[in-house]
Write an enzyme that holds these catalytic residues in place. Sequence first.
Site, PDB file in Angstrom:
ATOM      1  N   GLU A 269       0.872  -1.183   0.000  1.00 24.76           N
ATOM      2  CA  GLU A 269       0.000   0.000   0.000  1.00 24.76           C
ATOM      3  C   GLU A 269       0.903   1.224   0.000  1.00 24.76           C
ATOM      4  OE1 GLU A 269      -3.578   2.401   2.311  1.00 24.76           O
ATOM      5  OE2 GLU A 269      -2.546   0.817   3.415  1.00 24.76           O
TER       6      GLU A 269
ATOM      7  N   GLU B  11       5.083   4.754   3.391  1.00 22.09           N
ATOM      8  CA  GLU B  11       4.594   6.072   3.817  1.00 22.09           C
ATOM      9  C   GLU B  11       5.782   7.016   3.893  1.00 22.09           C
ATOM     10  OE1 GLU B  11       1.641   7.748   4.509  1.00 22.09           O
ATOM     11  OE2 GLU B  11       3.074   9.335   4.941  1.00 22.09           O
TER      12      GLU B  11
ATOM     13  N   ASP C 120      -2.959  11.679  -2.029  1.00 24.11           N
ATOM     14  CA  ASP C 120      -2.962  13.149  -2.060  1.00 24.11           C
ATOM     15  C   ASP C 120      -3.344  13.640  -3.457  1.00 24.11           C
ATOM     16  OD1 ASP C 120      -2.130  13.085   0.536  1.00 24.11           O
ATOM     17  OD2 ASP C 120      -0.018  13.443   0.093  1.00 24.11           O
TER      18      ASP C 120
ATOM     19  N   LYS D 132      -2.897  21.297  -8.141  1.00 24.97           N
ATOM     20  CA  LYS D 132      -2.341  22.181  -9.186  1.00 24.97           C
ATOM     21  C   LYS D 132      -1.858  21.358 -10.371  1.00 24.97           C
ATOM     22  CE  LYS D 132      -1.033  25.948  -6.218  1.00 24.97           C
ATOM     23  NZ  LYS D 132      -0.265  26.006  -4.981  1.00 24.97           N
TER      24      LYS D 132
ATOM     25  N   ASP E 182     -12.260   9.790  -2.258  1.00 27.00           N
ATOM     26  CA  ASP E 182     -13.511  10.555  -2.255  1.00 27.00           C
ATOM     27  C   ASP E 182     -13.361  11.789  -3.142  1.00 27.00           C
ATOM     28  OD1 ASP E 182     -11.689  11.900  -0.547  1.00 27.00           O
ATOM     29  OD2 ASP E 182     -13.366  13.077   0.243  1.00 27.00           O
TER      30      ASP E 182
ATOM     31  N   THR F  22     -10.529   2.606   5.235  1.00 21.20           N
ATOM     32  CA  THR F  22      -9.299   3.261   5.696  1.00 21.20           C
ATOM     33  C   THR F  22      -9.706   4.376   6.674  1.00 21.20           C
ATOM     34  OG1 THR F  22      -9.179   5.100   4.128  1.00 21.20           O
ATOM     35  CG2 THR F  22      -8.441   2.947   3.330  1.00 21.20           C
ATOM     36  N   GLU F  23      -8.717   4.984   7.321  1.00 20.41           N
ATOM     37  CA  GLU F  23      -9.020   6.098   8.233  1.00 20.41           C
ATOM     38  C   GLU F  23      -9.743   7.222   7.484  1.00 20.41           C
ATOM     39  OE1 GLU F  23      -5.679   4.854   8.635  1.00 20.41           O
ATOM     40  OE2 GLU F  23      -5.540   4.432  10.792  1.00 20.41           O
ATOM     41  N   TYR F  24      -9.226   7.574   6.303  1.00 22.49           N
ATOM     42  CA  TYR F  24      -9.835   8.657   5.525  1.00 22.49           C
ATOM     43  C   TYR F  24     -11.212   8.269   5.012  1.00 22.49           C
ATOM     44  CZ  TYR F  24      -6.147  12.111   5.528  1.00 22.49           C
ATOM     45  OH  TYR F  24      -5.265  13.088   5.915  1.00 22.49           O
ATOM     46  N   GLU F  25     -11.357   7.021   4.644  1.00 20.85           N
ATOM     47  CA  GLU F  25     -12.653   6.553   4.132  1.00 20.85           C
ATOM     48  C   GLU F  25     -13.724   6.689   5.216  1.00 20.85           C
ATOM     49  OE1 GLU F  25     -12.256   2.717   2.406  1.00 20.85           O
ATOM     50  OE2 GLU F  25     -14.381   2.536   1.890  1.00 20.85           O
TER      51      GLU F  25
END
Length: 212
Positions: A43, A68, A117, A121, A153, A192-195
């Site tokens: 991942e 990461e 991320d 831009k 998302d 996931t945490e963000y999900e």
Amino acid sequence: MRLRNVPGSREAIAESEYTINEPELNKGKWKEIFGNDNPIRIEIGMGKGKFITTLAQQNPDINYIGIEKFSSVLIRAIEKMEELELTNLKFIRMDAEKIEDTFNKEEIDKIYLNFSDPWPKDRHAKRRLTSKEFFKRYDNILKKDGVVEFKTDNNDLFDFSLEQIPEAGWNIVEYTRDLHNNEKMNEGNIMTEYEERFSKMGNNINKLIANR
Ligand code: SAM
């Protein structure tokens, strides 16, 4: 992602038995690190590692590597591992731009990209983990029948990815713009945490699967 500097995290990561320091020295030898011939899945941009840690717990016959770039979040995944002591999960602190220096051709079975991320831009488009530049890198480490799975998302990043991936010579096998209401693609989904955070806010979750 809001990042706090966590004092001592770099040192703690370097000393952890779950971290692979100087990962490029293991290029072509990752099976030896795990001590078996099981498939290896990675991942990229794992953050605090909830997704990959859960996968590793559920699938002891598959090896996982979480990548990461920031110590301040990676340290949280390592702290979790100190309790779980899984033998099929390792971590690397690095920028994924170096991924071809770290893994050999066909060394990896599957790549997960979760809530990567967006780099909004235009001039930063090459830094997006679903840019065609990154898919060319994935070409050089993934097995011939390997796949990339991507969730986000961010609808603009998802649209960009749907265009870029075929431009890199890959196929979009399957995709949805509403994962949590797509029975087939959501089966066995690990949040996931963000999900968790963004779906609670009412955002739709996009997912695609790509192969060659
Ligand atoms: N995947 C996690 C989730 O879904 O909860 C974290 C998502 S967070 C928005 C994106 C993470 O990817 C951050 O922790 C960031 O540091 C990491 N990241 C972004 N670009 C990266 C790169 N080129 N190499 C390694 N990590 C990267």
